[in-house]
Design a protein around this motif. Structure first.
Motif, short mmCIF file in Angstrom:
data_model
loop_
_atom_site.label_atom_id
_atom_site.label_comp_id
_atom_site.label_asym_id
_atom_site.label_seq_id
_atom_site.Cartn_x
_atom_site.Cartn_y
_atom_site.Cartn_z
N ILE A 41 0.18 -1.48 0.17
CA ILE A 41 0.07 0.03 -0.40
C ILE A 41 0.84 1.10 0.25
O ILE A 41 1.86 1.11 0.62
N ARG A 42 0.54 1.68 -1.21
CA ARG A 42 1.08 3.18 -0.61
C ARG A 42 0.23 4.64 -0.42
O ARG A 42 -0.83 4.94 -1.19
N THR A 43 1.04 5.72 -0.05
CA THR A 43 0.00 6.58 0.60
C THR A 43 -0.04 7.65 -0.68
O THR A 43 -0.75 7.90 -0.63
N ARG A 44 1.14 7.89 -1.43
CA ARG A 44 1.43 8.80 -2.42
C ARG A 44 1.52 8.15 -3.71
O ARG A 44 2.97 7.35 -3.89
N ALA A 45 1.76 9.46 -4.72
CA ALA A 45 2.42 8.89 -5.92
C ALA A 45 3.73 8.84 -6.03
O ALA A 45 4.28 8.21 -6.61
N GLU A 46 4.34 9.93 -5.67
CA GLU A 46 5.40 10.24 -5.84
C GLU A 46 6.45 10.25 -4.35
O GLU A 46 5.28 10.47 -3.43
N PRO A 47 7.19 9.60 -3.90
CA PRO A 47 8.24 9.43 -2.65
C PRO A 47 8.11 10.92 -2.10
O PRO A 47 8.09 12.40 -2.61
N ARG A 54 -19.40 5.68 -4.59
CA ARG A 54 -17.41 6.08 -4.47
C ARG A 54 -16.54 4.67 -4.22
O ARG A 54 -15.72 4.37 -4.32
N LEU A 55 -17.42 3.91 -3.39
CA LEU A 55 -16.92 2.68 -2.66
C LEU A 55 -17.20 2.17 -3.65
O LEU A 55 -15.99 1.19 -4.64
N GLU A 56 -18.09 1.84 -4.85
CA GLU A 56 -17.88 1.08 -6.10
C GLU A 56 -16.44 1.23 -6.96
O GLU A 56 -15.61 0.75 -7.29
N SER A 57 -16.13 2.77 -7.04
CA SER A 57 -14.88 3.43 -7.56
C SER A 57 -13.91 2.82 -7.44
O SER A 57 -13.04 2.12 -7.29
N LEU A 58 -13.78 3.11 -5.99
CA LEU A 58 -12.28 2.50 -5.33
C LEU A 58 -12.24 1.34 -5.47
O LEU A 58 -11.02 0.77 -5.27
N VAL A 59 -13.35 0.12 -5.55
CA VAL A 59 -13.35 -1.52 -4.83
C VAL A 59 -11.96 -1.70 -6.91
O VAL A 59 -11.80 -2.16 -7.59
N MET A 60 -12.76 -0.89 -7.64
CA MET A 60 -13.16 -1.18 -9.39
C MET A 60 -11.33 -0.90 -9.05
O MET A 60 -10.34 -1.47 -9.82
N THR A 61 -11.14 0.57 -8.71
CA THR A 61 -9.40 1.07 -8.77
C THR A 61 -7.90 0.16 -7.97
O THR A 61 -7.29 -0.15 -8.72
N TYR A 62 -8.77 0.17 -6.87
CA TYR A 62 -8.29 -0.82 -6.46
C TYR A 62 -7.72 -2.10 -7.04
O TYR A 62 -6.55 -2.78 -6.93
N VAL A 63 -8.82 -2.68 -7.75
CA VAL A 63 -9.07 -4.14 -8.03
C VAL A 63 -7.73 -3.96 -9.18
O VAL A 63 -6.92 -4.94 -9.60
N GLU A 64 -7.97 -2.79 -10.25
CA GLU A 64 -7.58 -2.99 -11.79
C GLU A 64 -6.17 -2.91 -11.14
O GLU A 64 -4.88 -3.19 -11.88
N ASN A 96 -3.75 8.22 -5.87
CA ASN A 96 -4.22 7.64 -7.32
C ASN A 96 -5.94 7.38 -7.17
O ASN A 96 -6.23 7.72 -7.82
N ALA A 97 -6.08 6.38 -5.85
CA ALA A 97 -6.99 5.32 -6.12
C ALA A 97 -8.38 7.48 -5.87
O ALA A 97 -9.26 7.20 -6.29
#
Length: 594
Positions: free
Chosen positions: A153-159, A291-301, A313-314
């Motif tokens: 798990i990352r919190t941010r896209a960039e370090p 919004r939960l629907e979107s999070l599920v799709m984003t994380y699984v993809e 990013n999510a």
């Protein structure tokens, strides 16, 4: 959301396919997309055959639902979902996530356990870890997944620019942690004194002193639980039944279960119902079903593509979807309200007042449903669209007014035009007679059209169109001398020029009205944006203050237990959070050009 049961039974949300890929179930997503309320998401994980599903069925208020199973095989595959009305909060929906058992020996790819664990953390607002026996070292060893979260798990896209590990921010966004210990047979005592369940967990999470590898492995899961999860709670359960009854819990009545187990199950459910909060993400954004629907799709993809799920990013992906939808909702709201305005209005200002009032409501609706609008991209899109629609309504308003005025002109001046065709004015004194009749009809038109928006302009255009006819009648009037004709002609030209100037002035006045209204529209956008950014800033500050306080509590605990080096390491994280808080304490300047 209706108060009746949303789903009669659970449905698979994320399938753990035979090929080792995680696949989202479209039917489950359809259910989530229909939930507009904020969702309290409770996820449970643990080894297979430890009774996770029983607790989830209790939370759903049902004896059956999630499969309990009665063999050594794991029944639940992937992540199953059950959406039910919240029993104590009518404004919330309870989303229960039951995960497949960890550590199933039949599983081909053990890495799937790690992803199931990570998804349960990412999607939930309350995370329940279910284990058997006691919180012993083997139980901690089984919880090695929590130690691997920094890799998955990352919190941010960039370090971070200051090089601080991103996991320092986990505590701001992670769910609350509840450890349920099943078949607990020990007495809750420490050094001969009674202790609470929470004290039992706190003692079990204490670190050992030492720098050898064995001590590091001992401390790792404990440190991660302490650092990552904002609150921690513990429940210990005795066995629910004995002998063969353990294999048929679904069939047993409450009276057939051990009373202490039943009471503890009620305490657990009561705690969840009272203390589990709605799911939120970075910035304090509250998550509903869509919004939960979107999070599920984003994380699984992301996982399926071989990448590590990134919270930032999510959130950005969710923001794109939500903000685009927010623009459409705002536009639909504006169109519906403007559709109630009867055209033509008596004045341009009357139309602009309606536009401003309806635009304000549309912007408010956009602000309610949008978040993290980077560069105010979507607000600009909305502003540009509403400005264009304003101009469309202005043109339509003018068109409707012109149409009505032209009809009125035709009806009033028709007799005059008939007389012109019949040659009634081709005689001595005909020109003066023409002027008298024209003036009389003009006054009649002005009386009957006084409430029309473009009454004057339409009249001026009509009169200009009759100039050639008037000149022809003037030239043919035999009773007038050439000098009189010249004077009359000059007067007619002067009147026509004056009419042209008047028409131009009216057009300029309308243009200025539109410019003034555009400026007011810009100010409305700025005012509402500033208020929204201030609310968001306060939400972020509250999140960061909470994270900072939790880190300070952890540091105090480490110092109390004599872990000076650990405390010093934590100081760097605390300093990082303080800097973030200071940066967000300063109000942001806003500028949006539409």
């Amino acid at each position: 959301m209706a108060t009746k049961l949303i789903m009669p039974a659970p449905i698979c949300l994320i399938e753990n396919s035979s090929s080792g890929q995680l696949v989202v179930n479209p039917k489950a997503l359809d259910i989530l997309s229909g939930i507009s309320q904020p969702v309290v998401v409770v996820a449970i994980v643990g080894l297979y055959r430890t009774g996770k599903s029983y607790l989830m069925n209790k939370l759903a208020g049902q004896k059956k639902g999630f499969s309990l199973g009665s063999t050594v095989q794991s029944h639940t595959k992937g992540i199953w979902m059950w959406c039910v009305p919240h029993p104590t909060r009518k404004d919330l929906t309870l989303v229960l996530l039951d995960t497949e058992g960890l550590g199933d020996v039949e599983k081909e790819d053990p890495k799937n356990d790690t992803w199931i664990f990570a998804l349960a953390v990412l999607l939930s607002s309350t995370f329940v870890y279910n284990s058997m026996g006691t919180i012993s070292q083997p139980a901690m060893d089984q919880l090695h997944y929590v130690s691997e979260l920094t890799e998955h798990i990352r919190t941010r896209a960039e370090p971070s620019l200051d090089g601080v590990d991103g996991s320092v921010e986990f505590v701001s966004f992670f769910p609350d942690f509840v450890w349920t210990v099943r078949d607990f047979i020990l007495e809750l005592k420490l050094n001969g004194h009674p202790i609470t369940e929470d004290q039992y967990l706190e003692n079990a999470l204490k670190l050992k002193k030492g720098t050898d590898e064995k001590t590091k492995l001992f401390n790792l899961p404990r440190r991660c639980i302490q650092q990552f999860f904002p609150t921690k709670k513990c429940f210990v359960f005795p066995q629910p039944a004995t002998g063969k009854n353990l294999l048929k819990l679904e069939e047993l009545r409450e009276n057939d279960l051990e009373s202490e187990f039943v009471e503890q199950a009620e305490r657990f459910c009561s705690y969840i119902f009272q203390h589990a909060e709605a799911k939120t993400i970075q910035g304090g954004i509250v998550i509903n079903g869509t919004r939960l629907e979107s999070l599920v799709m984003t994380y699984v993809e992301t996982i399926s593509s071989g990448e590590v799920p990134c919270m930032e990013n999510a959130v950005l992906a969710l923001a794109e979807i939500e903000n685009s939808a927010a623009v459409q909702k705002a536009i639909a709201c504006y169109e519906e309200l403007m559709g109630q305005v009867k055209l033509p209005t008596n004045t341009l200002q009357e139309l602009l007042d309606s536009h401003e009032a309806n635009e304000r409501k549309a912007i408010q609706l956009f602000m309610q449903h949008s978040f993290k609008d980077e560069g105010h991209k979507f607000q600009k899109e909305l502003g540009t669209h509403l400005l264009g629609r304003r101009d469309d309504f202005v043109k339509q308003n003018e068109k409707e007014s012109t149409k009505r005025c032209e009809t009125l002109l035709q009806n009033i001046f028709k007799p005059l035009e008939e007389e012109i065709k019949n040659g009634s004015f081709i005689k001595p004194g005909g020109y003066n007679l023409f002027l008298q009749k024209k003036q009389k009809l003009k006054q009649q038109y002005e009386r009957e059209s006084r409430k029309e928006l473009l009454a004057e302009e339409t009249l001026l255009k009509y009169l200009q169109s009759t100039e050639d006819t008037a000149n022809a009648i003037l030239q043919m009037d035999q009773s007038l001398s050439e000098k009189e004709k010249m004077i009359k002609a000059e007067k007619t030209k002067a009147e026509a020029a004056e009419q042209s100037v008047k028409r131009l002035q009216e057009m300029q006045a309308r243009s200025q009205q539109l410019l003034d209204q555009k400026e007011r529209s810009h100010q409305e956008h700025m005012t509402q944006l500033t208020q929204k950014l201030e609310r968001e800033r306060e939400q972020i500050l509250a999140q960061q203050e909470k994270a900072l306080n939790l880190k300070l509590e952890e540091q105090a605990r480490l110092m109390r237990d004599g872990f000076q080096n650990e405390s010093q390491r934590l100081q760097e994280q605390i300093q990082h959070l303080r800097m973030q808080t200071q940066n967000n304490s300063r109000p942001r300047s806003t500028c949006i050009i539409i």
